[in-house]
Each structure stands twice: as structure tokens, then as C-alpha cells.
Motif scaffolding. Structure first.
Motif, PDB file in Angstrom:
ATOM      1  N   LEU A 164    -120.984 -99.230 -61.667  1.00  0.00           N
ATOM      2  CA  LEU A 164    -121.143-100.166 -62.770  1.00  0.00           C
ATOM      3  C   LEU A 164    -119.760-100.634 -63.202  1.00  0.00           C
ATOM      4  O   LEU A 164    -118.870 -99.821 -63.441  1.00  0.00           O
ATOM      5  N   GLN A 166    -122.258-107.603 -67.305  1.00  0.00           N
ATOM      6  CA  GLN A 166    -121.674-106.562 -66.463  1.00  0.00           C
ATOM      7  C   GLN A 166    -122.162-106.747 -65.035  1.00  0.00           C
ATOM      8  O   GLN A 166    -123.172-107.401 -64.797  1.00  0.00           O
ATOM      9  N   TYR A 173    -127.787 -97.806 -70.355  1.00  0.00           N
ATOM     10  CA  TYR A 173    -128.226 -97.454 -69.008  1.00  0.00           C
ATOM     11  C   TYR A 173    -128.745 -96.024 -68.929  1.00  0.00           C
ATOM     12  O   TYR A 173    -129.535 -95.700 -68.044  1.00  0.00           O
ATOM     13  N   ASN A 204    -113.189 -99.085 -67.359  1.00  0.00           N
ATOM     14  CA  ASN A 204    -114.579 -99.450 -67.675  1.00  0.00           C
ATOM     15  C   ASN A 204    -115.449 -99.589 -66.430  1.00  0.00           C
ATOM     16  O   ASN A 204    -116.394-100.373 -66.404  1.00  0.00           O
ATOM     17  N   HIS A 205    -115.129 -98.797 -65.401  1.00  0.00           N
ATOM     18  CA  HIS A 205    -115.932 -98.743 -64.182  1.00  0.00           C
ATOM     19  C   HIS A 205    -116.487 -97.323 -64.056  1.00  0.00           C
ATOM     20  O   HIS A 205    -115.751 -96.345 -64.237  1.00  0.00           O
ATOM     21  N   HIS A 208    -125.934-108.029 -70.161  1.00  0.00           N
ATOM     22  CA  HIS A 208    -124.753-107.579 -70.905  1.00  0.00           C
ATOM     23  C   HIS A 208    -123.438-107.953 -70.219  1.00  0.00           C
ATOM     24  O   HIS A 208    -122.407-107.319 -70.450  1.00  0.00           O
ATOM     25  N   ASN A 226    -117.080-103.235 -65.567  1.00  0.00           N
ATOM     26  CA  ASN A 226    -116.865-103.939 -66.825  1.00  0.00           C
ATOM     27  C   ASN A 226    -117.801-103.444 -67.919  1.00  0.00           C
ATOM     28  O   ASN A 226    -118.297-104.223 -68.728  1.00  0.00           O
ATOM     29  N   CYS A 227    -118.000-102.145 -67.965  1.00  0.00           N
ATOM     30  CA  CYS A 227    -118.915-101.558 -68.950  1.00  0.00           C
ATOM     31  C   CYS A 227    -118.127-100.688 -69.934  1.00  0.00           C
ATOM     32  O   CYS A 227    -117.695 -99.587 -69.567  1.00  0.00           O
ATOM     33  N   THR A 259    -130.478-104.589 -66.745  1.00  0.00           N
ATOM     34  CA  THR A 259    -129.616-104.302 -67.895  1.00  0.00           C
ATOM     35  C   THR A 259    -128.256-104.965 -67.730  1.00  0.00           C
ATOM     36  O   THR A 259    -127.714-105.546 -68.685  1.00  0.00           O
ATOM     37  N   ALA A 260    -127.698-104.896 -66.548  1.00  0.00           N
ATOM     38  CA  ALA A 260    -126.384-105.508 -66.306  1.00  0.00           C
ATOM     39  C   ALA A 260    -126.431-107.013 -66.523  1.00  0.00           C
ATOM     40  O   ALA A 260    -125.506-107.596 -67.103  1.00  0.00           O
ATOM     41  N   ASN A 294    -121.273 -98.891 -74.226  1.00  0.00           N
ATOM     42  CA  ASN A 294    -122.464 -99.503 -73.627  1.00  0.00           C
ATOM     43  C   ASN A 294    -123.222 -98.584 -72.676  1.00  0.00           C
ATOM     44  O   ASN A 294    -124.328 -98.908 -72.241  1.00  0.00           O
ATOM     45  N   ILE A 295    -122.640 -97.435 -72.337  1.00  0.00           N
ATOM     46  CA  ILE A 295    -123.282 -96.518 -71.401  1.00  0.00           C
ATOM     47  C   ILE A 295    -124.697 -96.131 -71.831  1.00  0.00           C
ATOM     48  O   ILE A 295    -125.611 -96.075 -70.994  1.00  0.00           O
TER      49      ILE A 295
END
Length: 263
Positions: A148, A100, A159, A177-178, A98, A150-151, A94-95, A155-156
Motif C-alpha cells: 500500500l 492511495q 484497511y 507511508n508505504h 482515498h 501513500n498511506c 478503499t484505495a 489511514n491504516i
């Protein structure tokens, strides 16, 4: 209040300030607790292999790391829980799709999906972590936890595919965003339960002190749960007392509340 014999203390935002320094009152509080015979534990999201300099500095030998996936008293491991391999695989995929990045924590290294980006280097520099390497697929069976990076919050859900994962925002100034990724059945409270069982304690003899939502379970479990003055606002509901901030040496005030220090 029942006499406190064991105290579990978060690190970032509780002992260590944003600039990685430690207030002299915090150091004095730790020394006072040791002088009273209180058994001290660090209870942190940090990887244990990065904690030796801090533990040596504070004279603390007991540690809960990886947000509760690991507990060690001295040299004896009391509890450990690795992440499921399919969860690790899913997050990596997923990362990648996107823009991340993830840092995955093993027992020896901080394994990054990339070491090149500015925000990754800022993360490394802020926390002063040293044992860094690139993640490879053959390491997925040995992961205690992940962060995670830069999310954006929106966008959570990409995941959060089931209810077995807890996303704890990194509650440190300058880190946006961590999110620490924690399994619902792996948290600081669960690790403390393992310690309590091993030591033959009751929760009434246990105090826990923290500032982030990854401290929620240990504050709920402890006979005395204390939130820092700089704590996440949602953590306050799980505490018995709110002390002053880490920048004011709030651990000292917390020990006055616990009766360990006489003002």
C-alpha cells in the motif's frame, strides 16, 4: 551454539544497501558461508520474479518471497499461499476512495493500480523492478502480497477491518507511508517452517538475519535470530544478537557471531 546449516537472509537493508549496492564485506560473508557448506536462502518481501539477477550475482538458488507467501528450493516450490480474493477487492476499493495506490504481486508481474504518479515511479526506480503492469480484476486470484503506497499511518484503520492482516512499514530510507500487507498466517517464519519440515531440520540449525518488522517471525523461529544494526527498533526484542549495519557489511559480523567466520 549448534552448528548452523541453513541461513535465511533478508535482502533490503540486510544484503542490499539503500543505493542498491552490496558492501564487499557482505559479499565476502556470503562466499564464506557457501564455502562452509551452509545452505543459503534469500527471505524477502520482494517478488520472486524480480530476484533472478541478484540471485545469480550472489550464487544463491533458494528463495522465500512475497514476505513468506512462497518458498522455492532450486526449481521446486515447497510452499505457496495466495491472498483471499475478497481481501484484494476490499483494498482496491478503499484505495480508490482515498487517493492511495497499491502494487499487487503475482507470480509474474508487479501489478499497479496506477503507473502515473511520482511516488509510484519513485518506488519502481528505487527497487529497480522491471515486470510492471496495470492491475486488472481478473488477476485477483493470483496475488501473493501487496504494498500500500501513500498511506499516512492514521489511514491504516481504514484497511484494518479484521485481525487477519499485518501492516509492515517499508523499512527503507526514502520510502515513507508505504506498507507491505501481510496475512497473519503468511510470514517468513511460516515459510521457513515449511522448509524445515521438508529438509528434516531442527530450528537449532537455522539462523535468520533481517532488519524490518516483517522479519520478526523468522527471527523468533530460528535457533539464532540476528537483527541488523540498522534494524527497526522494535525488532531488537526478537533477536539474539544485533550486528552492525548494512552500510558496514554487518552480515560479516553476524557470521563471526555464528561461528561461520573465524576473525
Amino acid at each position: 551454539m549448534t552448528q548452523i546449516t541453513h541461513m535465511f537472509i533478508d535482502v533490503d537493508g540486510t544484503i542490499v544497501r539503500h543505493d542498491q549496492s552490496i558492501h564487499q564485506q557482505t559479499t565476502a560473508a556470503i562466499e564464506a558461508a557457501k564455502a562452509k557448506g551452509v545452505e543459503l536462502w534469500l527471505a524477502t518481501g520482494r517478488p520472486v520474479h524480480e530476484l533472478k539477477p541478484l540471485m545469480d550475482k550472489l550464487g544463491i538458488t533458494n528463495v522465500i518471497g512475497y514476505n513468506g507467501a512462497y518458498a522455492r528450493k532450486g526449481d521446486t516450490v515447497l510452499y505457496e499461499q495466495h491472498m483471499a480474493e475478497d481481501v484484494v477487492d476490499a483494498f482496491i476499493q478503499t484505495a480508490k476512495g482515498h487517493d492511495q495506490e497499491i502494487v499487487l504481486y503475482s507470480d509474474t508481474h508487479n501489478l499497479f493500480t496506477s503507473l502515473e504518479l511520482d511516488y509510484v515511479q519513485s518506488f519502481i526506480q528505487h527497487f529497480g523492478i522491471q515486470y510492471n503492469a496495470l492491475y486488472t480484476h481478473d488477476q485477483k486470484a493470483h496475488i501473493y502480497g501487496m504494498t500500500l503506497m501513500n498511506c499516512p499511518k492514521e489511514n491504516i484503520p481504514l484497511y484494518q477491518t479484521d485481525n487477519t492482516l499485518f501492516f509492515s512499514e517499508v523499512h527503507v530510507e526514502g520510502m515513507t507511508n508505504h506498507y507491505d500487507i501481510i496475512q497473519q498466517d503468511v510470514n517468513k517464519g511460516k515459510a521457513i517452517e515449511a522448509v524445515i519440515k521438508h529438509e528434516g531440520l531442527t530450528t537449532g540449525h537455522v539462523a535468520a538475519i533481517g532488519d524490518g518488522m516483517n522479519d520478526k517471525e523468522m527471527l523468533k523461529l530460528a535457533g539464532a535470530g540476528i537483527a541488523m544494526g540498522n534494524a527497526h527498533p522494535d525488532l531488537i526484542a526478537y533477536s539474539d544478537y544485533q550486528t552492525t549495519s548494512v552500510d558496514e557489511g554487518g552480515l560479516y559480523d553476524a557470521l563471526i557471531y555464528l561461528g561461520i567466520i573465524t576473525p
